[in-house]
Write an enzyme that holds these catalytic residues in place. Structure first.
Site: not given
Length: 393
Positions: A95, A272, A207, A383-384, A386, A137
């Site tokens: 980070y 998947p 997957s 969905f990979f 935006p 996380e």
């Protein structure tokens, strides 16, 4: 808590982010990869070249700035971000790198407009978000580590079986080198594979295509023409090869209930769905398994699905080939469209629809499902990119 002054200053930068956000995030990745090349392994460089990763980050930064005074508005987006970070094993020490490079990119792009108060506010705002993500996380890391067969960080697995599923898709069966148990997964989830290709470390998510319960994982990988990782797996990873894996992750998971289940896939998006089909085959639930492929040569798992359908009357397969070979046996030809899906679905549209495939397919299915009136809460997908790209068709 963020100060009122910080909130006001960050919100005042929203117009600049709307105008220059993608320029900032593109420059951010350039700075980070230049100054900290070790983090490149965490990012798919194809997504960088296509511009989808900078665009997605720009949208996220803008959303954070717009809603910094009411972060509850971001609750729907945060779980997906957290899951992606966990899937890649993002750690607290990453980070500060991101923060340093993002602030530098803001300063470089906005120039004189990036005053000291603006930079101080964004530094405080970034750290606040980083602390939220790190805490969330860490909770997931601890939870998975404490599961039966669970672990944290990379774990060494060995390929024990390699099997072609079609002319372009190959399955890899992976067992832990340490001989210990492995954690279970939910149908639809994926694992992250760590590789070294020509001295370049890579992390790729695939997957899980095998049923849960066995002491191995199965991934089924499509050879992409320009895919560095997929070509390496197909050409250089064989039985006996050892690979590091991260634990199963992902929010695209099968939800069990009595509603009819529609598994609608195209290409390698079938992987998947096979896991979901295996898990639900004996449930008695009506299952419509619809797969779109170019032709039989590239259609993976057809024999497996057909066998399950013979054994379970509740499974109804339907195959759509867009460019069938002379001897192919397809139920429909062409592409998925509203007319085809209308014929295959129950009249009341009260189904659980899961879909996955290439971007044009995903855009088409989203539009069709919306037009047919399938309740949005019952539409699920991986969905990979935006989400506005998916929903803009």
């Amino acid at each position: 808590m963020l100060s009122a002054e910080t909130i006001a200053t960050v919100k005042a930068t929203v117009p600049a982010l709307r105008d220059h956000g993608e320029t900032i995030t593109t420059h951010f990745y350039q700075v980070m990869f230049r100054d900290y090349p070790e983090v490149k392994a965490y990012f798919n460089q194809a997504h960088q070249a296509q511009g989808t990763q900078p665009r997605a980050l720009a949208n996220s930064v803008l959303a954070y700035a717009e809603n910094i005074d009411r972060l509850e508005a971001l609750e729907g987006a945060l779980p997906g971000i957290i899951q992606k970070h966990v899937a890649l094993d993002i750690r607290p020490e990453h980070y500060p790198i991101v923060g340093e490079c993002l602030l530098k990119a803001i300063k470089d792009v906005l120039g004189d407009a990036a005053t000291q108060p603006v930079m101080s506010a964004w530094a405080e705002a970034y750290q606040h978000l980083a602390d939220l993500l790190i805490g969330a996380e860490e909770s997931i890391y601890q939870e998975r580590e404490n599961l039966r067969g669970g672990w944290r960080g990379p774990r060494c697995f060995r390929v024990v079986r390699k099997e072609p599923e079609s002319s372009i898709i190959t399955s890899f069966y992976l067992e832990p080198v340490d001989g210990g148990k492995i954690m279970d997964f939910q149908p639809g989830q994926f694992i992250t594979v760590l590789m070294d290709v020509g001295g370049q470390p890579l992390r790729r998510t695939y997957s899980l295509s095998g049923g849960a319960g066995a002491n191995h994982y199965r991934i089924s990988v499509k050879r992409e023409p320009e895919g560095v990782a997929s070509n390496h797996l197909h050409d250089h990873v064989d039985v006996g090869t050892e690979l590091d894996l991260l634990p199963p992750s992902g929010e695209f998971k099968l939800i069990e209930n009595a509603r009819p289940l529609v598994l609608l896939t195209a290409g390698v998006g079938i992987t998947p769905a096979i896991s979901m089909l295996d898990a639900s085959a004996g449930s008695g639930r009506d299952i419509h398994f619809i797969h779109c492929a170019l032709n039989s040569r590239v259609h993976a798992f057809r024999d497996h699905v057909d066998s399950l359908a013979i054994e379970n009357e509740n499974i109804q397969p339907h195959y759509i080939y867009s460019n069938p070979l002379p001897d192919d046996r397809a139920d429909s030809e062409g592409f998925i469209d509203e007319e085809k899906l209308t014929r295959l679905l129950p009249e009341d549209r009260d189904v659980d629809l899961y879909f996955l495939g290439p971007k044009p397919f995903m855009q088409s299915v989203w539009s069709i499902a919306s037009d047919l009136g399938i309740p949005e809460r019952q539409i699920r997908y991986e969905f990979f990119g935006p989400l506005e790209t998916l929903r803009a068709s």
